[in-house]
Design an enzyme around this catalytic site. Sequence first.
Site, mmCIF file in Angstrom:
data_model
loop_
_atom_site.group_PDB
_atom_site.id
_atom_site.type_symbol
_atom_site.label_atom_id
_atom_site.label_comp_id
_atom_site.label_asym_id
_atom_site.label_seq_id
_atom_site.Cartn_x
_atom_site.Cartn_y
_atom_site.Cartn_z
ATOM 1 N N HIS A 259 -10.594 10.237 8.416
ATOM 2 C CA HIS A 259 -11.456 10.573 7.594
ATOM 3 C C HIS A 259 -10.877 10.980 6.175
ATOM 4 O O HIS A 259 -11.294 11.935 5.367
ATOM 5 C CB HIS A 259 -12.048 11.741 8.097
ATOM 6 N N SER B 264 -4.753 0.292 -20.201
ATOM 7 C CA SER B 264 -5.971 0.105 -20.730
ATOM 8 C C SER B 264 -6.134 -0.278 -22.063
ATOM 9 O O SER B 264 -5.150 0.083 -22.849
ATOM 10 C CB SER B 264 -6.687 1.641 -20.376
ATOM 11 N N GLU C 94 -6.941 -3.795 -6.926
ATOM 12 C CA GLU C 94 -8.343 -3.963 -7.277
ATOM 13 C C GLU C 94 -8.787 -5.222 -6.984
ATOM 14 O O GLU C 94 -9.942 -5.625 -6.637
ATOM 15 C CB GLU C 94 -8.681 -3.238 -8.511
#
Length: 457
Positions: A157, A278, A291
């Site tokens: 979890h 970035s 990703e």
Amino acid sequence: MTDKKTTLWGGASVMHPALAALSESLAQDLPLADADLRASAAYARGLARCGVLTNDEAETLAKGLMALRQELTEGTWLPTDVEDIHAAIESELTRRHGDVGAKLHTGRSRNDQVATAFRLTARERVDGLIAGIKAVQAALVSRAEDEIDTLMPSYTHMQRAQPIRLAHWLMAHFFMLERDVERMKSARAMANVLPLGSGAVSGHPFGIDRAWLAKELGFARPTDNSLDAVGDRDYVCDVIYACSMAALHLSRLAEEMVVWSTAEFAFLRWPDALATGSSLMPNKKNPDLAELVRGQAGPMLGDLTSILVLVKGLPVSYQRDLQEDKPPLWRATGRLLTSLQAMEAACLHVAFDRVRMTSALSDDILATEVADRLVARGIPFRKAHHAVAAIMGRVRDGKDDFKTLAKASDLPEPLVQADFDKLDMAAAIERRTAIGGTAKSAVEAQLQRARALLASV
Ligand code: ARG
């Protein structure tokens, strides 16, 4: 507008441009070219064996086909302006060799021809994917060998659960991927049956030796029923399903890597070559690799749905809808191969922060150990669990930490202070000696099995 001379069936009328546009599949079946040329050469020899062609004719065809193969690889022959790759090969062969070229299609239809080239190509793609999965697995094993003594929390979890070795986590991903190897092998076996010699739908009228053809092209055996053989795309579904499961597994690994590389976790750092920055925020180092791998799995599930829906409701044998079966397989196998290569690099080169992992081993994850000590004194586990759970609330509320609890005078029955003595992460890990557990011996057994699996074919 497609001219009647360029249609394989020599239709009497000119094809409507709208139908010609729908019909055209050259770009999507170009990846079948190599397999089609090889299968056609074997077919020519098969025709000679059953007396339809002379040996000389068969050899002329086989040579001509191999010349096209060479030219295609070198880029000196690139078919254009033709409906599909199969028509392109046949018409070029006929242009070069006249009537001998025009004999190649005897007893054959594009229905069994396409299915054969597709199975051969699917089989080869699967072989490449198995090698790609094994490369990721090998990377995981090599990291696990180095990290067998690195301790960290396990999570369920996404909450700290019990202590484990980092090697145990790495091997968890190894064994997930091992199931993908199994699925790929089973999909390969589904693909590895020869449809050639089924004709359009009802079989071969000149008694071609299909067992010989199968052997010649490396198939396990010929298909059993011509009607089924020309319309069977189960193997396409199986390959894309196997790809989808592998992509899901890579996506799960990628997700963990993303989370682990946050400042909050900081268990893992990306090398510069595997990360991006970035365009706006100079502080950022982004886990784009993970990703993007995570992002491949979604569209791949779309491809799985595409093929399943394409086949659903089709009558037995070949239906033209099946022309749309190739793009999903090209996309799924292509995406997976790229993802595997990226994850191999990630598995080999990410840096694990052993100090951060060790410092995440908060004492509360030894709560199960305390309950087990009560069990060792003969207390039923459920009662032991309740007793420990009763005090863990105090830790979660931040009123106490686990160590101060051990000194508390108000421990609930049947807990005693000695239950907290000499609790130790390494000891908790070492108690789990059963197969599949975290003890060093159990993790070494996993590594040994992994090495054997990697060495097997
Ligand atoms: N390009 C077609 C395909 O991939 C070729 C098969 C055509 N067969 C036919 N009966 N029209 O499915």
